[in-house]
Design a protein around this motif. Structure first.
Motif, short mmCIF file in Angstrom:
data_model
loop_
_atom_site.label_atom_id
_atom_site.label_comp_id
_atom_site.label_asym_id
_atom_site.label_seq_id
_atom_site.Cartn_x
_atom_site.Cartn_y
_atom_site.Cartn_z
N GLY A 21 -23.26 -25.63 11.48
CA GLY A 21 -22.78 -26.01 10.16
C GLY A 21 -21.30 -26.35 10.25
O GLY A 21 -20.55 -25.68 10.96
N LEU A 22 -20.89 -27.40 9.57
CA LEU A 22 -19.50 -27.84 9.58
C LEU A 22 -19.01 -28.04 8.16
O LEU A 22 -19.70 -28.67 7.34
N ASP A 23 -17.82 -27.50 7.86
CA ASP A 23 -17.17 -27.87 6.61
C ASP A 23 -15.77 -28.36 6.91
O ASP A 23 -15.13 -27.95 7.88
N THR A 24 -15.31 -29.31 6.08
CA THR A 24 -13.94 -29.81 6.14
C THR A 24 -13.43 -29.94 4.71
O THR A 24 -14.22 -29.96 3.76
N PRO A 25 -12.13 -30.07 4.52
CA PRO A 25 -11.64 -30.44 3.20
C PRO A 25 -12.13 -31.84 2.84
O PRO A 25 -12.40 -32.66 3.72
N GLY A 26 -12.28 -32.11 1.55
CA GLY A 26 -12.65 -33.43 1.10
C GLY A 26 -11.42 -34.30 0.85
O GLY A 26 -10.29 -33.87 1.16
N PRO A 27 -11.62 -35.48 0.29
CA PRO A 27 -12.94 -36.00 -0.10
C PRO A 27 -13.71 -36.59 1.08
O PRO A 27 -13.14 -37.20 1.97
N ALA A 28 -15.02 -36.33 1.04
CA ALA A 28 -15.93 -36.86 2.05
C ALA A 28 -17.31 -36.96 1.42
O ALA A 28 -17.60 -36.30 0.42
N SER A 29 -18.16 -37.78 2.01
CA SER A 29 -19.52 -37.93 1.49
C SER A 29 -20.35 -36.71 1.85
O SER A 29 -19.95 -35.89 2.69
N ALA A 30 -21.52 -36.60 1.25
CA ALA A 30 -22.42 -35.50 1.56
C ALA A 30 -22.88 -35.54 3.00
O ALA A 30 -23.31 -34.53 3.56
N ALA A 31 -22.79 -36.71 3.65
CA ALA A 31 -23.18 -36.85 5.04
C ALA A 31 -22.04 -36.56 6.00
O ALA A 31 -22.20 -36.65 7.22
N GLY A 32 -20.85 -36.25 5.48
CA GLY A 32 -19.73 -35.91 6.33
C GLY A 32 -18.89 -37.08 6.77
O GLY A 32 -18.23 -37.02 7.82
N VAL A 33 -18.83 -38.13 5.96
CA VAL A 33 -17.97 -39.28 6.25
C VAL A 33 -16.71 -39.15 5.41
O VAL A 33 -16.77 -39.12 4.18
N ILE A 34 -15.56 -39.06 6.09
CA ILE A 34 -14.29 -38.91 5.38
C ILE A 34 -14.03 -40.14 4.51
O ILE A 34 -14.38 -41.27 4.86
N SER A 35 -13.43 -39.92 3.35
CA SER A 35 -13.15 -41.00 2.42
C SER A 35 -12.41 -42.16 3.10
O SER A 35 -11.58 -41.95 3.98
N SER A 36 -12.72 -43.35 2.65
CA SER A 36 -12.06 -44.54 3.19
C SER A 36 -10.57 -44.55 2.88
O SER A 36 -9.81 -45.30 3.49
N ARG A 37 -10.15 -43.72 1.95
CA ARG A 37 -8.73 -43.58 1.62
C ARG A 37 -8.08 -42.43 2.36
O ARG A 37 -6.91 -42.14 2.15
N GLY A 38 -8.85 -41.75 3.21
CA GLY A 38 -8.33 -40.59 3.89
C GLY A 38 -8.25 -39.40 2.95
O GLY A 38 -8.87 -39.38 1.89
N SER A 39 -7.51 -38.37 3.35
CA SER A 39 -7.33 -37.20 2.50
C SER A 39 -6.07 -36.49 2.94
O SER A 39 -5.40 -36.89 3.90
N THR A 40 -5.73 -35.42 2.25
CA THR A 40 -4.51 -34.69 2.55
C THR A 40 -4.51 -34.20 3.99
O THR A 40 -3.53 -34.33 4.72
N ASN A 41 -5.61 -33.63 4.43
CA ASN A 41 -5.68 -33.09 5.79
C ASN A 41 -5.96 -34.18 6.83
O ASN A 41 -5.66 -33.99 8.01
N PHE A 42 -6.56 -35.27 6.40
CA PHE A 42 -6.93 -36.35 7.33
C PHE A 42 -6.13 -37.60 6.97
O PHE A 42 -6.69 -38.60 6.53
N SER A 43 -4.84 -37.52 7.17
CA SER A 43 -3.96 -38.58 6.67
C SER A 43 -3.78 -39.73 7.66
O SER A 43 -3.41 -40.83 7.25
N GLU A 44 -4.07 -39.52 8.94
CA GLU A 44 -3.90 -40.58 9.92
C GLU A 44 -4.93 -41.68 9.69
O GLU A 44 -6.09 -41.40 9.34
N PRO A 45 -4.56 -42.94 9.89
CA PRO A 45 -5.48 -44.05 9.62
C PRO A 45 -6.83 -43.95 10.32
O PRO A 45 -7.85 -44.38 9.77
N ALA A 46 -6.87 -43.38 11.51
CA ALA A 46 -8.13 -43.30 12.25
C ALA A 46 -9.18 -42.45 11.55
O ALA A 46 -10.38 -42.58 11.84
N TRP A 47 -8.75 -41.59 10.62
CA TRP A 47 -9.70 -40.74 9.92
C TRP A 47 -10.41 -41.47 8.76
O TRP A 47 -11.45 -41.01 8.29
N ARG A 48 -9.88 -42.58 8.32
CA ARG A 48 -10.43 -43.22 7.11
C ARG A 48 -11.82 -43.76 7.40
O ARG A 48 -12.02 -44.62 8.26
N GLY A 49 -12.79 -43.23 6.68
CA GLY A 49 -14.17 -43.64 6.87
C GLY A 49 -14.80 -43.07 8.13
O GLY A 49 -15.87 -43.54 8.55
#
Length: 349
Positions: free
Chosen positions: A75-103
């Motif tokens: 089981g994996l959890d991360t901060p959001g926003p992300a889809s129910a399938a675990g795809v990080i938001s295309s806009r990134g997020s606070t914890n995933f701010s680097e461009p490579a994380w988007r989507g």
């Protein structure tokens, strides 16, 4: 530590600075009763972060003495926003701010790295699921709950019959962005609070650490200009407010009364949508001295308007084991997924 020959699932809680891991046997026993953490490496990019999650799994197995071949799912959890399938938001997020994380498909990447099935939830959903199963125990699979998790933002989750409600697009349980009535919540001259998401007057704009820094503290310091917090930077002052609240400070209690009232209004809305058996409050705001957290929960309850029939059966409680709740919650979700939709039965023993 390990249970000889008993298969397990592993829960991995990913955060901005660290990963926490736990192990749950398929017969419902947690083998870890403490934090087992390593750096998360999220700011080094997805590849480094996935490697760190794999190391977290190996580390908790070594800690518990469980062989790798006994792991059936993760089981994996991360901060959001992300889809129910675990795809990080295309806009990134606070914890995933680097461009490579988007989507980025963090769930799928970890599944490929580990060669094991991976179940994903955001961290608010994970904590909500854990609170639900701890509170209801044997009745968890026939009960419902709503949780509000107060942190940098406001997360949470809706649990029905022991399972997280994800929604069509995976956005169910984004409780922080529910709009609440502000009449009598704000002082007469207090500005309508703005949320970082662009909304005004949603729950997160009042009940979050960000809300304290940007919205509540500036107003209340104007009412208490000689308060010691006026000499601190906004970010530091926001983090110090809880300590003042624990000591009964008037300014701090005014801020936390508004936060509790906002959560109570959120729960009032939830009562008319889902009519849950329980309402849970978690996050840093309740990781405090017993008197303060009891006062805060009682204030939430006071501002939750329920019908007489609802009040007779509803419970209000705190999310337990905050630092371990995420990893434990996704371990429970992974075990449920492993069962593959079999007849509902309690996950924890």
């Amino acid at each position: 530590m390990g249970s000889a020959g008993v298969p397990v699932v592993v829960g991995l809680d990913n955060g901005g600075s660290s990963n926490n891991a736990t192990v749950l046997t398929v017969d419902g026993r947690f083998l870890v009763d403490e934090l087992v953490e390593i750096p998360s490496e999220v700011h080094a990019g997805p590849e480094a972060a996935i490697d760190a999650l794999a190391r977290a799994l190996d580390g908790v197995l070594a800690h518990t003495g469980v062989p790798r071949e006994l792991v059936r799912a993760v089981g994996l959890d991360t901060p959001g926003p992300a889809s129910a399938a675990g795809v990080i938001s295309s806009r990134g997020s606070t914890n995933f701010s680097e461009p490579a994380w988007r989507g980025f498909d963090v769930r799928g990447a970890l599944e490929r790295r580990l060669e094991l099935p991976v179940t994903y939830h955001n961290d608010g959903n994970a904590a909500a699921l854990y609170a639900h199963h701890v509170h209801f125990g044997a009745d968890a699979m026939v009960r419902s709950s709503v949780s509000a998790i107060v942190g940098t933002g406001l997360g949470g989750g809706v649990v029905e019959n022991g399972r997280v409600v994800s929604g069509a697009a995976g956005m169910a349980g984004e409780l922080g962005h529910v709009h609440i009535p502000l009449t009598d919540l704000l002082a007469p001259d207090q500005p309508v609070p703005a949320c970082a998401c662009g909304f005004a007057g949603d729950v997160e704009s009042v009940a979050s650490l960000t809300a304290i820094e940007r919205n509540l503290l500036p107003y209340w310091l104007g009412r208490y200009p000689d308060h010691p917090l006026a000499a601190e930077s906004p970010a530091r002052a926001a983090r110090l407010v809880r300590g003042y609240g624990e000591r009964g400070d008037e300014l701090a209690r005014a801020i936390f009364t508004q936060q509790a009232a906002a959560i109570g209004r959120l729960f009032t809305i939830a009562a008319n949508f889902t009519d849950p058996h329980a309402y849970f409050v978690g996050g840093g705001v309740v990781e405090a001295a017993p008197e303060f957290r009891d006062w805060f929960l009682a204030t939430v309850r006071e501002h939750t308007t329920l019908r007489e029939e609802q009040a007779a059966v509803a419970a209000f409680a705190l999310v337990p084991d905050r630092d371990m709740a995420g990893a434990r919650g996704v371990a429970i979700a992974a075990l449920e997924a492993l069962r593959g939709g079999s007849a509902p039965r309690p996950v924890m023993t």
